[in-house]
Design an enzyme around this catalytic site. Sequence first.
Site, PDB file in Angstrom:
ATOM      1  N   ARG A   7       0.829  -1.200   0.000  1.00 19.21           N
ATOM      2  CA  ARG A   7       0.000   0.000   0.000  1.00 19.21           C
ATOM      3  C   ARG A   7       0.860   1.245   0.000  1.00 19.21           C
ATOM      4  O   ARG A   7       1.992   1.224   0.475  1.00 19.21           O
ATOM      5  CB  ARG A   7      -0.876   0.024   1.256  1.00 19.21           C
ATOM      6  N   ARG A  63       3.178   4.796 -16.089  1.00 24.90           N
ATOM      7  CA  ARG A  63       3.575   4.462 -17.463  1.00 24.90           C
ATOM      8  C   ARG A  63       4.776   5.293 -17.903  1.00 24.90           C
ATOM      9  O   ARG A  63       5.660   4.804 -18.603  1.00 24.90           O
ATOM     10  CB  ARG A  63       2.407   4.681 -18.423  1.00 24.90           C
ATOM     11  N   CYS A  74      -7.383   2.896 -12.520  1.00 21.19           N
ATOM     12  CA  CYS A  74      -7.598   4.088 -11.708  1.00 21.19           C
ATOM     13  C   CYS A  74      -9.073   4.147 -11.320  1.00 21.19           C
ATOM     14  O   CYS A  74      -9.941   3.770 -12.094  1.00 21.19           O
ATOM     15  CB  CYS A  74      -7.263   5.351 -12.497  1.00 21.19           C
ATOM     16  N   GLU A  77     -11.618   7.577  -5.191  1.00 18.98           N
ATOM     17  CA  GLU A  77     -11.804   7.229  -3.786  1.00 18.98           C
ATOM     18  C   GLU A  77     -13.174   7.753  -3.342  1.00 18.98           C
ATOM     19  O   GLU A  77     -13.630   8.782  -3.848  1.00 18.98           O
ATOM     20  CB  GLU A  77     -10.684   7.888  -2.960  1.00 18.98           C
ATOM     21  N   ARG A  89      -3.763   7.196  -3.824  1.00 17.14           N
ATOM     22  CA  ARG A  89      -3.413   5.959  -3.132  1.00 17.14           C
ATOM     23  C   ARG A  89      -3.075   4.906  -4.167  1.00 17.14           C
ATOM     24  O   ARG A  89      -3.552   4.944  -5.293  1.00 17.14           O
ATOM     25  CB  ARG A  89      -4.584   5.463  -2.289  1.00 17.14           C
ATOM     26  N   TYR A 107       3.986   5.961   2.752  1.00 19.53           N
ATOM     27  CA  TYR A 107       3.052   7.069   2.955  1.00 19.53           C
ATOM     28  C   TYR A 107       3.853   8.358   2.951  1.00 19.53           C
ATOM     29  O   TYR A 107       4.655   8.596   3.838  1.00 19.53           O
ATOM     30  CB  TYR A 107       2.263   6.885   4.253  1.00 19.53           C
ATOM     31  N   ARG A 115      -2.662   5.598   7.564  1.00 22.66           N
ATOM     32  CA  ARG A 115      -2.354   4.264   8.103  1.00 22.66           C
ATOM     33  C   ARG A 115      -1.107   4.353   8.956  1.00 22.66           C
ATOM     34  O   ARG A 115      -0.053   3.864   8.597  1.00 22.66           O
ATOM     35  CB  ARG A 115      -2.161   3.254   6.968  1.00 22.66           C
TER      36      ARG A 115
END
Length: 121
Positions: A7, A63, A74, A77, A89, A107, A115
Amino acid sequence: MTVRAIRGATQLDADDAAHLLERTAELMTTVLDRNELTPDDVISIFLTATPDLRSAFPAVAVRQLGITDVPMMCAQEIGVAGALPRVVRLMAHVETTKPRSAMRHVYLHGTTVLRDDLADR
């Protein structure tokens, strides 16, 4: 080899296409570097952007790094009231011999609050 998920997230200062691509590329390269991976280890990448980011698709940045043969998707959220704004994210599925506990989640730029339990300090 085992499949693992990593993540990551990054926050933008503004919804600007060049800035979004720069921050997303930084996120992807940091995920690869911190986990000692190459693009050949990546199986797929799922990228999301908060609803306030509309200037570019985050997958374009990946890419542009030369990772062109990896399936990417994609999505937007969900817009939760009070959520951290301007966030990209990612969740990358990779092949590795490392255990799940060795995966280093990334992060950047103020997103450790998303998180705190996974963020690498």
